[in-house]
Design a protein around this motif. Structure first.
Motif, PDB file in Angstrom:
ATOM      1  N   PHE A  93      -5.555  -3.239  -2.078  1.00  0.00           N
ATOM      2  CA  PHE A  93      -6.783  -3.706  -1.422  1.00  0.00           C
ATOM      3  C   PHE A  93      -6.539  -4.843  -0.438  1.00  0.00           C
ATOM      4  CE2 PHE A  93      -8.592  -1.149  -4.696  1.00  0.00           C
ATOM      5  CZ  PHE A  93      -9.723  -0.629  -4.095  1.00  0.00           C
ATOM      6  N   ILE A  94      -5.389  -5.514  -0.534  1.00  0.00           N
ATOM      7  CA  ILE A  94      -5.132  -6.627   0.393  1.00  0.00           C
ATOM      8  C   ILE A  94      -4.150  -6.221   1.483  1.00  0.00           C
ATOM      9  CG2 ILE A  94      -4.157  -8.949   0.556  1.00  0.00           C
ATOM     10  CD1 ILE A  94      -5.325  -9.481  -2.214  1.00  0.00           C
ATOM     11  N   GLN A  95      -3.099  -5.459   1.095  1.00  0.00           N
ATOM     12  CA  GLN A  95      -2.065  -5.117   2.090  1.00  0.00           C
ATOM     13  C   GLN A  95      -2.624  -4.365   3.303  1.00  0.00           C
ATOM     14  OE1 GLN A  95      -0.113  -2.392   3.144  1.00  0.00           O
ATOM     15  NE2 GLN A  95       1.623  -3.546   3.958  1.00  0.00           N
ATOM     16  N   PRO A  96      -3.529  -3.349   3.129  1.00  0.00           N
ATOM     17  CA  PRO A  96      -4.045  -2.640   4.302  1.00  0.00           C
ATOM     18  C   PRO A  96      -4.796  -3.543   5.286  1.00  0.00           C
ATOM     19  CG  PRO A  96      -4.488  -1.382   2.345  1.00  0.00           C
ATOM     20  CD  PRO A  96      -3.980  -2.705   1.889  1.00  0.00           C
TER      21      PRO A  96
ATOM     22  N   ASP B  32       3.089   0.778   4.392  1.00  0.00           N
ATOM     23  CA  ASP B  32       1.690   0.617   4.802  1.00  0.00           C
ATOM     24  C   ASP B  32       0.871   1.836   4.394  1.00  0.00           C
ATOM     25  OD1 ASP B  32       2.628  -1.651   5.905  1.00  0.00           O
ATOM     26  OD2 ASP B  32       2.475  -1.009   8.003  1.00  0.00           O
ATOM     27  N   ALA B  33       1.475   3.030   4.631  1.00  0.00           N
ATOM     28  CA  ALA B  33       0.742   4.268   4.359  1.00  0.00           C
ATOM     29  C   ALA B  33       0.397   4.390   2.884  1.00  0.00           C
ATOM     30  CB  ALA B  33       1.575   5.465   4.803  1.00  0.00           C
ATOM     31  N   ILE B  34       1.361   4.022   2.019  1.00  0.00           N
ATOM     32  CA  ILE B  34       1.125   4.172   0.583  1.00  0.00           C
ATOM     33  C   ILE B  34      -0.017   3.288   0.113  1.00  0.00           C
ATOM     34  CG2 ILE B  34       2.120   3.537  -1.652  1.00  0.00           C
ATOM     35  CD1 ILE B  34       4.617   4.908  -0.920  1.00  0.00           C
ATOM     36  N   TRP B  35      -0.039   2.025   0.559  1.00  0.00           N
ATOM     37  CA  TRP B  35      -1.085   1.125   0.045  1.00  0.00           C
ATOM     38  C   TRP B  35      -2.441   1.481   0.625  1.00  0.00           C
ATOM     39  CZ3 TRP B  35       0.419  -0.247  -4.239  1.00  0.00           C
ATOM     40  CH2 TRP B  35       1.718  -0.669  -4.478  1.00  0.00           C
ATOM     41  N   ALA B  36      -2.471   1.920   1.891  1.00  0.00           N
ATOM     42  CA  ALA B  36      -3.750   2.364   2.460  1.00  0.00           C
ATOM     43  C   ALA B  36      -4.241   3.600   1.705  1.00  0.00           C
ATOM     44  CB  ALA B  36      -3.585   2.658   3.944  1.00  0.00           C
TER      45      ALA B  36
END
Lengths: 107, 239
Positions: A93-96, B32-36
């Motif tokens: 929820f924070i990284q994106p 980035d893709a995984i966390w999104a």
């Protein structure tokens, strides 16, 4: 040999109990070992019945969700999984927000 | 962002310090893709199971105590429960179109009835206990019997149900996205990543296995925490 000790529970509220305890402590140090021959009638105190004291129920305080938390956090696997889940949730929820990853934006 | 789309050196990088989980054919960072994607998948799982459980528990408790409602609801349940739920979800998401909220609607539209039926059985077991019969005889209203007498005893049962619903909704989302149904094209999700990268399973295995690993970690941790919470919320373990 006989072991005399103040085995009855201490209750500050009852005056009689406190007095009896004091009297006993006067004669002997608490928790001392006394031989049978040395015991006289004066060593004993009359314990009176206190009706109000008898009404008290000595159970530890119980709270439902407190017990749930205690039982839940007892296991190390649970704590590890909880930490893992918190980490994954925070990351996702924070990284994106920082990466700004989007499938629709090109270049 | 596809900032690396024309940078050939950024394509198919194995996991390194710069790209922690490597990059794919477009030079996208897999990290980035995984966390999104995980954000979408977890959101769907949480929202869908919240809706399912709230509706299911409320309707199931009323269903369990009322014999009049029982007769009607049982027929509805028989009709819906005999159609595979995956089929209902796929048909509904086809007819409503792809999208985050449409998918959640398709998932929760009929799945609450399973939870409601489960709750009905649990409530019926509690309903005939002596203390409830006594309470009813003394004139306790139905609402109070449900919410004060019965539901507090079913806390651990409800928690167990939630702990099973959460991972199952996440798996539903992953499976549907893998088939290309459900979410719209611009929404990243773990299922989409897994389906997109499954051809690379042998050539660039990190592209396939890292999303699968994250998915596994999410579902396993949610399931174990839910089970432990269910055990802990059972007062019989508090001795």
């Amino acid at each position: 040999m006989l072991i005399l000790e103040s085995s009855f529970p201490r209750r500050e509220t009852s005056n009689i109990t406190v007095q009896e305890e004091l009297k006993q402590a006067e004669v002997y140090e608490v928790n001392t070992v006394v031989s049978v021959d040395n015991i006289t009638e004066n060593d004993f105190a009359v314990v009176s019945l206190d009706n109000k004291e008898n009404e008290k129920i000595d159970t530890p305080k119980y709270s439902y969700w407190g017990s749930v938390a205690k039982k839940f956090l007892f296991s190390k696997i649970t704590i590890f999984m909880l930490a893992l889940m918190t980490f994954i949730l925070l990351m996702s929820f924070i990284q994106p927000l920082f990466s700004g990853y989007s499938l629709s934006s090109v270049g | 962002m596809l900032v690396n789309i024309n940078d050939f050196k950024a394509r198919y990088n194995w996991p390194s310090l710069k790209y922690w989980f490597g990059t794919d054919a477009d030079g996208n960072s897999l990290f980035d893709a995984i966390w999104a994607g995980a954000r979408t998948s977890i959101s769907i799982g949480v929202i869908a199971s919240l809706i399912t459980e709230v509706i299911g528990v409320i309707i199931g408790s009323i269903w369990g105590v009322s014999k009049k409602i029982d007769r009607i609801m049982l027929e509805i349940y028989n009709v819906i429960a005999n159609v595979p739920s995956l089929l209902i979800i796929i048909v509904l998401s086809y007819s409503f179109g792809n999208g985050f909220w449409n998918l959640i609607f398709a998932m929760t539209c009929t799945s609450w009835i399973g939870t409601a039926y489960f709750m009905r059985v649990q409530v019926m077991i509690m309903r005939e206990r002596e203390y409830n019969v006594a309470s009813k005889t003394l004139g306790t209203p139905m609402n109070r019997i449900i919410f004060r007498n019965i539901l507090p005893y079913l806390t651990s049962v409800i928690v167990t149900d939630v702990s099973m619903a959460l991972p199952s909704f996440i798996s539903y989302e992953v499976f549907l996205s893998f088939l290309g149904v459900g979410l719209s094209q611009n929404v990243p999700s773990l299922g989409r990543l897994i389906s997109q990268y499954s051809p690379y399973m042998t050539t660039y295995p990190y592209l396939f296995w890292l999303p699968v690993l994250v998915l596994a970690l999410i579902t396993i941790s949610l399931y174990i925490i839910g089970q432990r919470l269910a055990d802990a919320s059972d007062p019989r373990t508090h001795m």
